[in-house]
Structure formats: structure tokens, C-alpha cells
Design a protein around this motif. Structure first.
Motif, short mmCIF file in Angstrom:
data_model
loop_
_atom_site.label_atom_id
_atom_site.label_comp_id
_atom_site.label_asym_id
_atom_site.label_seq_id
_atom_site.Cartn_x
_atom_site.Cartn_y
_atom_site.Cartn_z
N UNK A 123 61.79 1.92 -32.08
CA UNK A 123 61.77 3.36 -32.22
C UNK A 123 60.62 3.92 -33.01
N UNK A 124 59.65 3.08 -33.37
CA UNK A 124 58.52 3.54 -34.16
C UNK A 124 57.21 3.09 -33.53
N UNK A 125 56.19 3.92 -33.71
CA UNK A 125 54.85 3.53 -33.28
C UNK A 125 54.23 2.64 -34.35
N UNK A 126 53.74 1.48 -33.93
CA UNK A 126 53.15 0.52 -34.86
C UNK A 126 51.76 1.00 -35.25
N UNK A 127 51.51 1.04 -36.55
CA UNK A 127 50.22 1.54 -37.02
C UNK A 127 49.08 0.56 -36.85
N UNK A 128 49.28 -0.69 -37.24
CA UNK A 128 48.22 -1.69 -37.21
C UNK A 128 48.86 -3.04 -36.88
N UNK A 129 48.63 -3.52 -35.67
CA UNK A 129 49.29 -4.76 -35.25
C UNK A 129 48.79 -5.97 -36.04
N UNK A 130 47.63 -5.86 -36.68
CA UNK A 130 47.10 -7.02 -37.41
C UNK A 130 47.83 -7.28 -38.71
N UNK A 131 48.58 -6.30 -39.20
CA UNK A 131 49.32 -6.49 -40.45
C UNK A 131 50.82 -6.29 -40.28
N UNK A 132 51.25 -5.75 -39.16
CA UNK A 132 52.67 -5.50 -38.95
C UNK A 132 53.41 -6.84 -38.86
N UNK A 133 54.56 -6.97 -39.53
CA UNK A 133 55.27 -8.26 -39.53
C UNK A 133 55.80 -8.70 -38.17
N UNK A 134 55.75 -7.83 -37.18
CA UNK A 134 56.18 -8.24 -35.84
C UNK A 134 55.06 -8.88 -35.04
N UNK A 135 53.79 -8.73 -35.50
CA UNK A 135 52.66 -9.17 -34.69
C UNK A 135 51.61 -9.98 -35.45
N UNK A 136 51.62 -9.93 -36.77
CA UNK A 136 50.49 -10.49 -37.51
C UNK A 136 50.35 -11.99 -37.33
N UNK A 137 51.45 -12.71 -37.20
CA UNK A 137 51.35 -14.16 -37.00
C UNK A 137 50.70 -14.49 -35.67
N UNK A 138 51.10 -13.77 -34.64
CA UNK A 138 50.52 -14.00 -33.31
C UNK A 138 49.04 -13.69 -33.30
N UNK A 139 48.64 -12.51 -33.80
CA UNK A 139 47.24 -12.13 -33.71
C UNK A 139 46.37 -13.06 -34.55
N UNK A 140 46.90 -13.58 -35.64
CA UNK A 140 46.11 -14.52 -36.43
C UNK A 140 46.00 -15.88 -35.75
N UNK A 141 47.00 -16.24 -34.98
CA UNK A 141 46.89 -17.46 -34.19
C UNK A 141 45.79 -17.30 -33.14
#
Length: 501
Positions: free
Chosen positions: A35-53
Motif C-alpha cells: 500500500x505504499x510507494x517505495x522511495x529507494x529500492x536500494x535501501x528499502x528492506x524489501x529489496x536491498x539484499x537483492x539489489x546488492x546481490x
């Protein structure tokens, strides 16, 4: 319809670095979760692990010690280097080099990133092999081939129309699907949705095309490239297993989900402008409908998929062997037999990957394509292989997958630690911490929600199981394989040694 060639970009002499990749994700993309727009996928806890991989994959391309393994010279005149799967292969040796690079990159993530950036090279390289199939947009194909190769760009894709109103006749246009709703001097306006865009939140671009029978309405015969930050494009994400791991667990408790959760998404376009230079197909029903089987994408994505799955089965084989040792199951013949079958499936998938390269055939455009016979066989058998391997691991480890400490924090509680060390230690002198580490990894691989999504992915990413089998049949008929096989039977029946009355 404007048909001006795409505006060329300045050639790169090296692929993106990890830092450049991450910086490129900090844009105006509309990624929605909970229900929320993600501000920065590089630091958001839903995406940061993936993008760093993914960033670690880009950094590996710049490791001098891996230069020859992971990169090859570009063929665009840039004087740079690229991941070799992004180049048009002109020989079997070129495909061997691409396969080595796919393997080496996948080793860094142990096969858990099905949509690593080189997956979409399965399609992007075909733009350089056969740009003429895109007619007035051939120059766009050539430009995107060069851009993708020089930067090793990360594309997500969505090919399938939303499964809405499937009860209606096939000639009824799929209203929710992506379609052209207008044209301007700048480009086409598109609205509608496509599924399933795996990894789109972490990608730089999305590629939208059509898979399935040719569309009956030319408005739906469209294929294009769009930056993820395109105004009017929304990325609607499923629940994040990485976020759940961050909130309720830790990297110790969810070692795979915390690093490799490729979020799956729906792409929704609302009068989004696609510049003419990003269009590949526009109101061309025949070209849109022939994408999967005529572009060269299918055997290439199955080569990537087989190689990636083989690396993943290496990991799962080693994990079963390690977990069986930790639990003492390696003393039981049934567990050793299960491990033996897992190892056999692993070798079978590696054989698919190897055969696709070694039996490759030249195409009419001078490019070499992986062997289609083996590609179709892998497409049918890969899901069965993964299902069986998961089942064997569950049977071999049994209840040991379930009784583990609730969280890494349990080991820090003085009141609990002696009990954990006494009653939850493993066999062969394995400590309780080490046993928990192995079994939590095994659970995340075969039993968690993350694992369930991977089981579905391995069964479905190459297409519906029934369609895959029908395509294998149609390929055999269309390629002449069926005639050769029935010819052997006919030769026997008409030969001098044939049985007779």
C-alpha cells in the motif's frame, strides 16, 4: 508512423559497476508494496539484499582475475568488454564462452537468481543477429543491441496478458492487456498490464512483448523497451520474503530470502509514452505473434535456464550432503540413496546445458543457436527435476527441517544456551550453532515461503507445463525430427529382416 532511427548513445568501454547500477536505481520509478510507494529500492528492506546481490555481479565483471572468464570484447566498435552472452555467437566456441560466463556469474549467487542480468541477454543478443525482423524499427533493434551489450544492462520482461476474462472466445481482445491507445510525434501511448515481471523493481528497463497466439487486434501487437522510471508505469509487487526475513528474522534465519528474493510484479501502464526509438513492434500482428519461436529467444533462454539450474542443483546437492552429515542421516541407506538420485538429476541438467552448446546449429542470419531439440527436452523436464529434488531433500531430512531455534537471538540467551548446545547439536561433533545454520539454510531452500515460490518458478518460468509439451511435439513435427524417428520404424517394417506373415 515515424520511423526515424533510434538516437545512438555514447558507447561504453566497460560494463556498469555495482555502484553505477545502484545509483541508476535511485530514480522516479513507481514501485508499490504493502500500500505504499517505495522511495529507494536500494535501501528499502524489501529489496536491498537483492539489489546488492546484483551489484556484486556487476563488480565481478571488473575483477582483473575474472576478466577472461566473465568478459569478452564487444562487437560494437566500442573497444570495450562485455558479458559474452550479450554478443551474437558466431560459432560454437562463442557459445562455450557464453556458457562459461553464465556459470561463473551464477556461482556467485548459487543459482538462486533466475533473472540475473544475463537472462535477458537471451533476447537482447538476438536484436543484433536479426534486426531486420523488426522492419521499420530495425535500427532501434541495432541500437538497443549495442547499448545492452556495452553496459550489460539489466532488463526485466513481461510477456503474458493478465489472466482476466479467459472464459471469453479467443477472438475477443484481452482488454486489460497492454495496447496502443494513441500516437504522437514523440512516440506511442500505451495502457494496460502485463505479467509476470520478475525482478522489475531492481531492473533498469522493462521489455514488453507478446507470447501466445498472434493478437487479433493490431492495437495489442506492440513490443517495446521502457525505463522502469517511465511516467505512467507502475510496478505492483507481491509480498516480499526479504522484508519478512528482515522484520521477523535475520540473515542467519533466512539466509537465501534475505539475499536473493527476486520480487515478482505486475506492470501497469496508464497512457505511458514510449518514444519511437524504443519501439520494436507496432501494430504488426505477425511479428508480435512470432516472438517466442522466431526471434531466437527460446533456445537461448533455455540454455541460460539449464546452466543456472545446474548451478542451483550443485548447491542443493551439496546442501543435502552437508545436512545429512549434520543430522547423521548419512548412516542410513535410504538417505544415501536419495542423495544419489539428487546427484543424478544434477548431472542430467548439466548434460542438457552442455548438449545445447555442443549440438548448436547455425541460423540463417549467421548466428549460432543452442540445439532446439535439447532445449525443448529441458523445458519439459526441468520442472520435474526440481520437484523431485525438493521432494528427495524433504524425505531425506524429515523432521530435522522443523526443530531448530526460533531465531539467532536464542543463542544469546544465557538461560537457553546450555540447553541448545546439549539438545540441538548435530552428529559427527557438529555444534548447535552450526547445525542450526545448516538446517535453516535447508529450510529456506526447500520449505519456506521463499522456497515455495522457487518451486513454482522452476515449474512455470519457461511456460505452462502442457504448453511446453505441446511445443516439444510441434517442434519435432516442424523440424523433421518426427519424420526421422518414424522413418526408422518404417525402414524396419519394410526391410528384409522385418517380420511378416
Amino acid at each position: 508512423m515515424p520511423s526515424a532511427p533510434a538516437t545512438p548513445s555514447a558507447p561504453r568501454s566497460a560494463p556498469l559497476t555495482g555502484a553505477e547500477y545502484l545509483a541508476g536505481l535511485r530514480d522516479d520509478r513507481e514501485v508499490w508494496l504493502r500500500g505504499e510507494r517505495v522511495g529507494d529500492v536500494t535501501v528499502h528492506p524489501a529489496f536491498r539484499g537483492h539489489v546488492r546481490s546484483v551489484a556484486s555481479l556487476y563488480d565481478a565483471l571488473h575483477d582483473p582475475g575474472r576478466r577472461d572468464e566473465l568478459t569478452a570484447p564487444t562487437d560494437t566498435g566500442s573497444g570495450g568488454r562485455t558479458h559474452p552472452f550479450f554478443r551474437v555467437p558466431r560459432s560454437v566456441e562463442d557459445l562455450r564462452g557464453a556458457r562459461r560466463a553464465i556459470t561463473a556469474w551464477q556461482r556467485l549467487t548459487h543459482g538462486w537468481l533466475g533473472r540475473a542480468p544475463d537472462y535477458k541477454a537471451s533476447f537482447l543478443a538476438t536484436l543484433g543477429a536479426g534486426p531486420e525482423r523488426y522492419g521499420p524499427f530495425a535500427d532501434n533493434a541495432r541500437t538497443w543491441y549495442a547499448r545492452a551489450q556495452e553496459g550489460v544492462l539489466f532488463f526485466a520482461h513481461a510477456l503474458v496478458n493478465p489472466p482476466v476474462d479467459r472464459h471469453l472466445p479467443e477472438d475477443v481482445p484481452p482488454a486489460p492487456a497492454v495496447r496502443v491507445v494513441g500516437e504522437t510525434d514523440a512516440g506511442v501511448l500505451v495502457s494496460g498490464a502485463k505479467v509476470v515481471a520478475t525482478g522489475a523493481a531492481a531492473a533498469q528497463y522493462v521489455f514488453v512483448a507478446h507470447a501466445g497466439p498472434p493478437p487479433t487486434d493490431p492495437d495489442f501487437a506492440v513490443s517495446f523497451v521502457a525505463p522502469v522510471a517511465t511516467p505512467g508505469l507502475k510496478v505492483l509487487c507481491r509480498a516480499s520474503y526479504e522484508l519478512a526475513a528482515a522484520v521477523a528474522g535475520s540473515a542467519f534465519d533466512a539466509p537465501l530470502a534475505s539475499r536473493f528474493d527476486e520480487n515478482d510484479a505486475v506492470l501497469v501502464f496508464d497512457r505511458a509514452l514510449v518514444p519511437w526509438e524504443n519501439v520494436l513492434v507496432h501494430r504488426d500482428v505477425r511479428t508480435a505473434g512470432s516472438f517466442l519461436h522466431d526471434s531466437g529467444f527460446l533456445p537461448r533462454f533455455l540454455l541460460h535456464g539449464a546452466t543456472r539450474l545446474a548451478v542451483k542443483l550443485d548447491f542443493l546437492s551439496g546442501l543435502l550432503l552437508r545436512a545429512a552429515h549434520v543430522t547423521g542421516g548419512d548412516a542410513r541407506p535410504a538417505v544415501r540413496a536419495a542423495a544419489g538420485e539428487v546427484l543424478a538429476w544434477r548431472q542430467t541438467v548439466w548434460a542438457h546445458s552442455l548438449a545445447m552448446v555442443e549440438e548448436a546449429r547455425p541460423g540463417p542470419d549467421g548466428a549460432w543457436l543452442p540445439d532446439a531439440d535439447t532445449a525443448h527436452a529441458h523445458r519439459v523436464l526441468a520442472g520435474e527435476a526440481y520437484r523431485r529434488v525438493r521432494e528427495l531433500i524433504e524425505d531425506a531430512l524429515g523432521g530435522a527441517l522443523c526443530y531448530v531455534p526460533s531465531h539467532a537471538a536464542d543463542f544469546a540467551v544465557p538461560e537457553l544456551r546450555p540447553h541448545l548446545d546439549t539438545y540441538l547439536r548435530g552428529s559427527h561433533g557438529t555444534s548447535a550453532v552450526e547445525r542450526a545454520k545448516v538446517m535453516k539454510l535447508a529450510w529456506d531452500a526447500v520449505g519456506s515461503e521463499f522456497a515455495g515460490r522457487h518451486a513454482l518458478y522452476e515449474r512455470q518460468y519457461a511456460g505452462n507445463a502442457a504448453v511446453n509439451r505441446l511445443d516439444a511435439y510441434d517442434h519435432a513435427v516442424g523440424s523433421g525430427l518426427a519424420d526421422r524417428l518414424t522413418g526408422e520404424v518404417d525402414a524396419f517394417l519394410t526391410g528384409s529382416r522385418a517380420p511378416g506373415p
